[in-house]
Design an enzyme around this catalytic site. Structure first.
Site, short mmCIF file in Angstrom:
data_model
loop_
_atom_site.label_atom_id
_atom_site.label_comp_id
_atom_site.label_asym_id
_atom_site.label_seq_id
_atom_site.Cartn_x
_atom_site.Cartn_y
_atom_site.Cartn_z
N ILE A 18 62.18 50.12 24.04
CA ILE A 18 61.85 49.40 22.88
C ILE A 18 60.97 47.99 23.32
O ILE A 18 60.08 47.39 22.67
CB ILE A 18 62.71 48.92 22.02
CG1 ILE A 18 62.52 48.16 20.54
CG2 ILE A 18 63.90 47.94 22.73
CD1 ILE A 18 61.60 49.25 20.13
N HIS A 83 74.86 43.20 22.39
CA HIS A 83 74.03 42.00 21.67
C HIS A 83 74.82 40.58 21.55
O HIS A 83 74.35 39.54 22.06
CB HIS A 83 73.74 42.48 20.51
CG HIS A 83 72.57 43.60 20.40
ND1 HIS A 83 72.16 44.32 19.15
CD2 HIS A 83 71.92 44.08 21.50
CE1 HIS A 83 71.09 44.97 19.58
NE2 HIS A 83 71.11 45.10 20.79
N LYS A 101 68.19 44.61 16.27
CA LYS A 101 69.50 44.94 15.36
C LYS A 101 70.53 46.04 16.20
O LYS A 101 70.23 46.79 16.97
CB LYS A 101 69.05 45.52 13.97
CG LYS A 101 67.92 46.68 14.18
CD LYS A 101 68.86 48.20 13.98
CE LYS A 101 67.86 49.11 14.18
NZ LYS A 101 68.71 50.58 14.47
N ASP A 183 72.62 53.01 11.98
CA ASP A 183 71.38 53.15 12.81
C ASP A 183 70.33 52.71 11.74
O ASP A 183 69.40 51.91 12.57
CB ASP A 183 71.35 54.64 12.94
CG ASP A 183 69.80 55.08 13.87
OD1 ASP A 183 69.49 54.18 14.62
OD2 ASP A 183 69.34 55.95 13.43
#
Length: 367
Positions: A18, A83, A101, A183
């Site tokens: 990403i 995270h 996220k 997801d």
């Protein structure tokens, strides 16, 4: 923290797949500059630094990165389980945070991040920022302008037969912390909060039609693996303003012609584009036919990292940023409460809330 630095100097933690999308966006932003990067794989961090160009420092650890004077904010692109931990390290070092996220794996971790940010007077932002693009924001402006009257209902559908058909290592989608809701739900629920406001109550149901799946591509094609979470989740969300949203998130639907999101009001209906994209057509139905709406709000030509740019601009302007941790924590709570509701076979209140983010007025490039 004193006066905000312009451009906002960013240290990136995590240089996985990403990161390429973020690097592409950061390269064209004036008010955000990448200054450092780290990854568990040093070679991957070096490649990201080379891709970014300029004088990007490759740090040997998160601690080294957050300790640098030329890092004002941390871009947290680690795996979901990490995270909250990375965010806390950054916040305790006095750095702002923007992350992928979900905000955290659970409610307690999310609250710890929010508490650390409050204690330090720091900002925390969280993806998805796709909802700041012209698609969702043009629809949001139509709702705010009363073009469909009073919002009554919405539908949100994410349907797929499952990611194992194309992903060479799909097991994590079917393990605790995975599933279609966790997801993809953040995209749809963030859009619904932008459109209709926070959620106060949910009623859910879920199922797991298959106990195992088969990998369809890559070197492990043909191997089977167990399914450990429900793969079809549906529910009704009651928004604070009274509108009811019907949600379907599924890894069990072979094919469908369902819309991504629609919003229905007392005087008309809106067709809203895929919330996993920044743009897309918005259509309104008021007088017998669907008609396109011109782009009227949102960041044009958005990409992953637009939310970070909005955070940087918000720091400079002294205003709330839109892709906020409060919104992300509320969305996480809504998803977990919906799963609790499905398991308990009963409706449940959502105890968290958030402010409806401000409209991205007009249609301009990311700041």
């Amino acid at each position: 923290m004193g006066e905000p630095v312009k451009p906002l100097r960013v240290g990136m933690v995590g240089a996985g797949k990403i990161s390429g999308a973020y690097l592409a966006t950061l390269a064209r932003l004036d008010d955000v500059r990448l200054t450092a990067v780290t990854d568990l794989d040093p070679d991957r961090a070096k490649q990201a630094a080379l891709h970014a160009g300029g004088d990007v420092f490759v740090a040997g650890s998160v601690a080294e990165l957050v300790g640098r004077d030329d890092v004002d904010a941390v871009l947290n692109l680690t795996v979901p389980a990490a995270h909250a931990g990375v965010a806390l390290v950054a916040l305790l070092a006095g750095k702002h945070v923007y992350g992928e996220k979900p905000l955290a794996a659970g409610r307690a971790e999310a609250e710890s991040v929010l508490a650390a940010a409050r204690a330090g007077g720091l900002r925390v932002g969280c993806a998805p920022d796709t909802v700041l693009g012209t698609g969702t924001q043009t629809a949001r402006k139509a709702v705010d302008d009363g073009l469909i009257g009073v919002p009554v209902a919405a539908t949100a559908f994410m349907t797929t037969p499952g990611h194992e058909a194309w992903h060479p290592d799909p097991e994590f989608y079917y393990q605790p912390g995975g599933g279609p809701l966790l997801d993809m739900g953040p995209y749809y629920l963030s859009a619904l909060v932008h459109l209709l406001g926070p959620v106060v109550r949910v009623t859910g149901a879920s199922s797991r039609p298959r106990g195992e799946r088969t990998i369809g591509s890559g070197p492990r094609a043909g191997q089977t693996f167990p399914v450990e979470v429900d793969t079809h989740v549906t529910g009704v969300l009651e928004h604070a303003g009274g509108a009811l949203s019907t949600l379907v998130m599924s890894f069990d639907i072979h094919a469908a012609r369902l819309p991504r999101i629609e919003v229905h009001g007392t005087e008309g209906s809106l067709s809203v584009p895929d919330p996993n994209r920044f743009d897309g057509p918005v259509e309104i139905h008021r007088e017998g036919t669907w008609q396109p709406l011109p782009v009227s709000a949102g960041y044009r030509d958005g990409g992953r990292g637009t939310g970070l740019a909005d955070l940087a601009a918000a720091l400079a302007d002294g205003r709330p940023h839109r892709a906020s941790a409060d919104l992300a924590a509320h969305v996480l709570d809504v998803m977990l409460t919906l799963l609790d509701s499905a398991e308990g076979r009963t409706g449940l209140p959502v105890t968290s809330t958030c402010e409806r983010p401000a409209l991205v007025a007009g249609a301009a490039p990311a700041p």
